[in-house]
Design an enzyme around this catalytic site. Sequence first.
Site, PDB file in Angstrom:
ATOM      1  N   ARG A   1      39.819  34.866  51.019  1.00  0.00           N
ATOM      2  CA  ARG A   1      38.900  34.518  52.096  1.00  0.00           C
ATOM      3  C   ARG A   1      38.671  32.895  51.798  1.00  0.00           C
ATOM      4  NH1 ARG A   1      34.551  35.908  50.615  1.00  0.00           N
ATOM      5  NH2 ARG A   1      35.122  37.068  48.839  1.00  0.00           N
TER       6      ARG A   1
ATOM      7  N   TYR B   1      45.597  36.673  56.269  1.00  0.00           N
ATOM      8  CA  TYR B   1      45.078  37.302  54.957  1.00  0.00           C
ATOM      9  C   TYR B   1      43.986  38.193  55.145  1.00  0.00           C
ATOM     10  CZ  TYR B   1      42.305  38.415  50.712  1.00  0.00           C
ATOM     11  OH  TYR B   1      41.645  39.236  49.921  1.00  0.00           O
TER      12      TYR B   1
ATOM     13  N   LYS C   1      34.933  42.877  56.167  1.00  0.00           N
ATOM     14  CA  LYS C   1      33.727  41.968  55.980  1.00  0.00           C
ATOM     15  C   LYS C   1      33.252  41.529  57.096  1.00  0.00           C
ATOM     16  CE  LYS C   1      33.748  42.743  51.571  1.00  0.00           C
ATOM     17  NZ  LYS C   1      34.988  42.477  50.654  1.00  0.00           N
TER      18      LYS C   1
ATOM     19  N   HIS D   1      27.235  45.250  50.255  1.00  0.00           N
ATOM     20  CA  HIS D   1      28.716  45.046  49.677  1.00  0.00           C
ATOM     21  C   HIS D   1      28.556  45.884  48.538  1.00  0.00           C
ATOM     22  CE1 HIS D   1      31.796  42.106  47.829  1.00  0.00           C
ATOM     23  NE2 HIS D   1      32.505  43.037  48.321  1.00  0.00           N
TER      24      HIS D   1
ATOM     25  N   SER E   1      32.701  39.873  44.717  1.00  0.00           N
ATOM     26  CA  SER E   1      34.221  40.218  44.940  1.00  0.00           C
ATOM     27  C   SER E   1      34.953  39.994  43.600  1.00  0.00           C
ATOM     28  CB  SER E   1      34.603  38.993  45.852  1.00  0.00           C
ATOM     29  OG  SER E   1      34.017  39.323  46.959  1.00  0.00           O
TER      30      SER E   1
ATOM     31  N   CYS F   1      34.605  41.705  40.925  1.00  0.00           N
ATOM     32  CA  CYS F   1      33.806  42.136  39.881  1.00  0.00           C
ATOM     33  C   CYS F   1      33.663  43.425  39.244  1.00  0.00           C
ATOM     34  CB  CYS F   1      32.536  41.498  39.891  1.00  0.00           C
ATOM     35  SG  CYS F   1      32.561  39.548  40.142  1.00  0.00           S
ATOM     36  N   GLY F   2      34.543  44.329  39.895  1.00  0.00           N
ATOM     37  CA  GLY F   2      34.648  45.737  39.149  1.00  0.00           C
ATOM     38  C   GLY F   2      34.259  47.032  40.158  1.00  0.00           C
ATOM     39  N   LYS F   3      33.992  46.633  41.339  1.00  0.00           N
ATOM     40  CA  LYS F   3      33.733  47.876  42.251  1.00  0.00           C
ATOM     41  C   LYS F   3      34.539  49.178  42.320  1.00  0.00           C
ATOM     42  CE  LYS F   3      32.604  45.249  45.836  1.00  0.00           C
ATOM     43  NZ  LYS F   3      32.765  43.978  45.219  1.00  0.00           N
ATOM     44  N   THR F   4      35.764  48.699  42.564  1.00  0.00           N
ATOM     45  CA  THR F   4      36.754  49.659  42.754  1.00  0.00           C
ATOM     46  C   THR F   4      37.014  50.309  41.536  1.00  0.00           C
ATOM     47  OG1 THR F   4      38.031  48.186  44.238  1.00  0.00           O
ATOM     48  CG2 THR F   4      39.417  49.904  43.381  1.00  0.00           C
ATOM     49  N   ASN F   5      37.161  49.463  40.289  1.00  0.00           N
ATOM     50  CA  ASN F   5      37.177  50.103  39.102  1.00  0.00           C
ATOM     51  C   ASN F   5      36.034  51.048  38.654  1.00  0.00           C
ATOM     52  OD1 ASN F   5      39.688  49.204  37.137  1.00  0.00           O
ATOM     53  ND2 ASN F   5      39.052  47.565  38.604  1.00  0.00           N
TER      54      ASN F   5
ATOM     55  N   ASP G   1      33.820  49.419  48.240  1.00  0.00           N
ATOM     56  CA  ASP G   1      33.479  48.256  48.673  1.00  0.00           C
ATOM     57  C   ASP G   1      32.020  48.034  49.750  1.00  0.00           C
ATOM     58  OD1 ASP G   1      34.472  45.314  48.544  1.00  0.00           O
ATOM     59  OD2 ASP G   1      35.046  45.354  50.332  1.00  0.00           O
TER      60      ASP G   1
ATOM     61  N   SER H   1      46.215  39.239  44.611  1.00  0.00           N
ATOM     62  CA  SER H   1      47.108  40.006  45.424  1.00  0.00           C
ATOM     63  C   SER H   1      46.355  41.536  45.412  1.00  0.00           C
ATOM     64  CB  SER H   1      48.365  40.312  44.772  1.00  0.00           C
ATOM     65  OG  SER H   1      48.201  40.713  43.420  1.00  0.00           O
ATOM     66  N   ARG H   2      46.575  42.184  46.419  1.00  0.00           N
ATOM     67  CA  ARG H   2      45.890  43.532  46.936  1.00  0.00           C
ATOM     68  C   ARG H   2      47.198  44.489  47.242  1.00  0.00           C
ATOM     69  NH1 ARG H   2      40.225  42.948  47.024  1.00  0.00           N
ATOM     70  NH2 ARG H   2      39.615  40.760  46.580  1.00  0.00           N
TER      71      ARG H   2
ATOM     72  N   ASN I   1      32.100  52.538  31.074  1.00  0.00           N
ATOM     73  CA  ASN I   1      30.924  52.062  31.829  1.00  0.00           C
ATOM     74  C   ASN I   1      30.176  53.305  32.216  1.00  0.00           C
ATOM     75  OD1 ASN I   1      31.304  49.282  31.392  1.00  0.00           O
ATOM     76  ND2 ASN I   1      32.526  49.417  33.662  1.00  0.00           N
TER      77      ASN I   1
HETATM   78  P1  GTP Z   1      36.787  43.348  45.873  1.00  0.00           P
HETATM   79  O1  GTP Z   1      37.840  44.135  46.305  1.00  0.00           O
HETATM   80  O2  GTP Z   1      37.095  42.058  45.627  1.00  0.00           O
HETATM   81  O3  GTP Z   1      35.315  43.441  46.227  1.00  0.00           O
HETATM   82  O4  GTP Z   1      36.623  43.330  44.220  1.00  0.00           O
HETATM   83  P2  GTP Z   1      35.975  44.709  43.272  1.00  0.00           P
HETATM   84  O5  GTP Z   1      34.355  44.394  42.814  1.00  0.00           O
HETATM   85  O6  GTP Z   1      36.256  46.005  43.669  1.00  0.00           O
HETATM   86  O7  GTP Z   1      36.584  44.430  41.817  1.00  0.00           O
HETATM   87  P3  GTP Z   1      37.847  45.339  40.977  1.00  0.00           P
HETATM   88  O8  GTP Z   1      37.298  46.622  40.506  1.00  0.00           O
HETATM   89  O9  GTP Z   1      38.987  45.182  41.903  1.00  0.00           O
HETATM   90  O10 GTP Z   1      37.987  44.418  39.636  1.00  0.00           O
HETATM   91  C1  GTP Z   1      38.312  43.038  39.722  1.00  0.00           C
HETATM   92  C2  GTP Z   1      38.610  42.579  38.425  1.00  0.00           C
HETATM   93  O11 GTP Z   1      37.791  42.771  37.260  1.00  0.00           O
HETATM   94  C3  GTP Z   1      40.340  43.340  38.149  1.00  0.00           C
HETATM   95  O12 GTP Z   1      40.907  42.299  37.254  1.00  0.00           O
HETATM   96  C4  GTP Z   1      39.531  44.270  36.686  1.00  0.00           C
HETATM   97  O13 GTP Z   1      40.592  44.581  35.698  1.00  0.00           O
HETATM   98  C5  GTP Z   1      38.209  43.767  36.142  1.00  0.00           C
HETATM   99  N1  GTP Z   1      37.231  44.575  35.578  1.00  0.00           N
HETATM  100  C6  GTP Z   1      36.904  45.630  36.378  1.00  0.00           C
HETATM  101  N2  GTP Z   1      36.034  46.465  35.879  1.00  0.00           N
HETATM  102  C7  GTP Z   1      35.983  45.712  34.533  1.00  0.00           C
HETATM  103  C8  GTP Z   1      35.144  46.033  33.396  1.00  0.00           C
HETATM  104  O14 GTP Z   1      34.122  46.931  33.054  1.00  0.00           O
HETATM  105  N3  GTP Z   1      35.267  45.163  32.360  1.00  0.00           N
HETATM  106  C9  GTP Z   1      36.147  44.179  32.224  1.00  0.00           C
HETATM  107  N4  GTP Z   1      36.168  43.245  31.292  1.00  0.00           N
HETATM  108  N5  GTP Z   1      36.793  43.826  33.326  1.00  0.00           N
HETATM  109  C10 GTP Z   1      36.481  44.610  34.504  1.00  0.00           C
HETATM  110  C1  SPV Z   2      36.359  40.925  48.701  1.00  0.00           C
HETATM  111  O1  SPV Z   2      36.564  39.645  48.600  1.00  0.00           O
HETATM  112  O2  SPV Z   2      34.963  41.080  48.370  1.00  0.00           O
HETATM  113  C2  SPV Z   2      37.124  41.899  49.185  1.00  0.00           C
HETATM  114  C3  SPV Z   2      38.563  41.531  49.645  1.00  0.00           C
HETATM  115  O3  SPV Z   2      36.859  42.979  49.170  1.00  0.00           O
HETATM  116  S1  SPV Z   2      38.518  40.871  51.207  1.00  0.00           S
HETATM  117  O4  SPV Z   2      38.751  41.991  52.334  1.00  0.00           O
HETATM  118  O5  SPV Z   2      39.383  39.749  51.346  1.00  0.00           O
HETATM  119  O6  SPV Z   2      37.233  40.594  51.477  1.00  0.00           O
HETATM  120 MN    MN Z   3      34.800  43.341  48.285  1.00  0.00          MN
END
Ligand code: GTP
Ligand code: SPV
Ligand code: MN
Length: 593
Positions: free
Chosen positions: A72, A200, A209, A229, A251, A253-257, A280, A373-374, A503
């Site tokens: 973005r 992108y 978004k 978000h 972004s 910071c761990g939402k998907t995880n 997300d 990369s996504r 977590n």
């Molecule tokens: P967007 O799609 O950009 O909104 O991101 P998101 O918030 O879904 O983040 P995502 O879960 O993809 O995690 C982003 C990065 O953070 C990855 O490289 C993960 O490995 C790392 N990460 C996620 N959860 C944790 C955690 O609990 N601890 C640590 N140290 N890293 C984490």
């Molecule tokens: C973010 O950046 O918070 C994402 C990926 O979830 S994007 O669709 O590029 O905004």
């Molecule tokens: Mn996001």
Amino acid sequence: MSALTTNKSVLSWIDEKVELVKPDKIVWIDGSKEQIEELRATACSTGEMIKLNQELLPDCYLHRTAVNDVARVEGRTFICAPTKEEAGPTNNWMEPSEAYEMLYDIARDSYKGRTMYVIPYSMGPVGSPFAKVGIELTDSIYVVLNMVIMTRVGKDVLEVLGDSDDWVRGLHCRCDIDEEKRYICQFPQDNTIISVNSGYGGNVLLGKKCFALRIASYQGWKEGWQAEHMLILGIQNPKGEVKYICAAFPSACGKTNLAMLIPPELYEKKGYKVWCVGDDISWIRKGEDGRLYAINPENGFFGVAPGTNVKSNPNALASTKKGTIFTNVAHNLDDNTVWWEGLDKNPPANAIEWKGNPWNGQESEEKGAHPNSRFTAPAVNCPCLSSEFENPNGVPISAIVFGGRRAKLAPLVYQSRDWNHGVFVGSIMASETTAAAAGAVGVVRRDPMAMLPFCGYNMADYWQHWIDIGATLDADKAPKIFNVNWFRKDDEGNFMWPGFGDNLRVLDWIIDRCEGKVDAKETEIGYIPYAKDINIEGLEGEVSLESLESILAVEKELWQEDAKGVEEFYAKFGDKIPPVLVNELETLKKNVQ
Ligand code: GTP
Ligand code: SPV
Ligand code: MN
């Protein structure tokens, strides 16, 4: 091809845009399997997509964006409200008529020799009371195929829309992918988005978004609901009861995880399960019973690839095994599959890196995949997808969790004293920047509610909207508000909390707090767990009671500093800042004195 609707507002808007961009051809996307197959074949024939190993990765494709177009672009994203004040000090602003003129100049004739794809889509289950319709025009098959995964696309959307003109207009023009002419413009008052010179995800999948946060946050303000978000997850306890949590992290910071986490063994044995509703975005509104309900308006996951592996997020990895589009990862030529940093310890020796150059992962110092990369994966692929995913009325929310990426200061978890204090806690969030947006990585910045790049109106009005929503909720029905930080580091730069599946240990405390089952320590910043109440069984060697205590401590000097930063940040909003937040800041300053 004939139009899929007789809706006059839709047809006349498309006519105008056709006149402007001059496509050779117009194709309406009906969402059918045949049409998708045809588009995939066309994209492969032009090199826009690469068909991957269909035995190992059925219906999966690889795409590489331009090297200058991988994230973005917040500096080139604008809220085109009638006045600068309506956009507020945290958004870029352009006067709407000037913006239209500039964008139309860029877009003019840009579809010559190209096809216009008309994508009717629904954010939210088609026909749900939460759902909203959008139409995106694009000259990119990549965009079409991503939108088909990320949203609900097709004829039924237009049937639900009928003759209404309540839909979001989206025009995307690839043009020449010229960075200097790249603009992502939202016109909240006109329900309109125009995006030019990018290919992108976050810049061009206009349902995500641009609509589901920037435009929808404005709609929610006017209509009494919220677009956030936030991920949505359900925690099922051994008795089979499921409690839902929404969590806002910036972004990457761990939402998907978090949304897909697998419980640590100890919890799994007891019978705990985690269900993913969304990773997300949340649309939240009050239900008839007076509680807040949330839906995930999306239909897929646009997730960060690097770091995703069988250990960190097996559910996300499983979600990418079919019908997935990979963007800017490495291409393993030996078996025609994909690879990224952190997938495993065995990078391919015979590969093409994300920029398109030959790459020997075993010898090269260069990265194979871009840090942003996504994967674009269908939600139905997710092994832990919630049975409530399609529920048109959403799920009831017990807790709202804010969180950021902060090496120091923010403790592992704390609870706000009440709703308004919780709004304050969200408003003072700060986080280190990531590769999800162009620019420096690792710089701490204020990112209120993880909405800094996504709020479609003045952030001060947005905070007041949060406060107003809270005022309509009975105290026993309002979600409890928390803040977490998985990213505290020791002096050597190592993470102090194992994160990921572990977590759940923190979420467990959060749910217990919501149910009044556990005491907490009242501190200067809110309620903090007694270390003994965070279950660290099975983490021997990783977390001790001592290290846990240190990441739960409130360091007053650091908070005094931080309060100054908040004061400076608030000052940008002048007297628009809600008095409730001013009072909360005064209380914090007094408490940490
Ligand atoms: P967007 O799609 O950009 O909104 O991101 P998101 O918030 O879904 O983040 P995502 O879960 O993809 O995690 C982003 C990065 O953070 C990855 O490289 C993960 O490995 C790392 N990460 C996620 N959860 C944790 C955690 O609990 N601890 C640590 N140290 N890293 C984490
Ligand atoms: C973010 O950046 O918070 C994402 C990926 O979830 S994007 O669709 O590029 O905004
Ligand atoms: Mn996001």
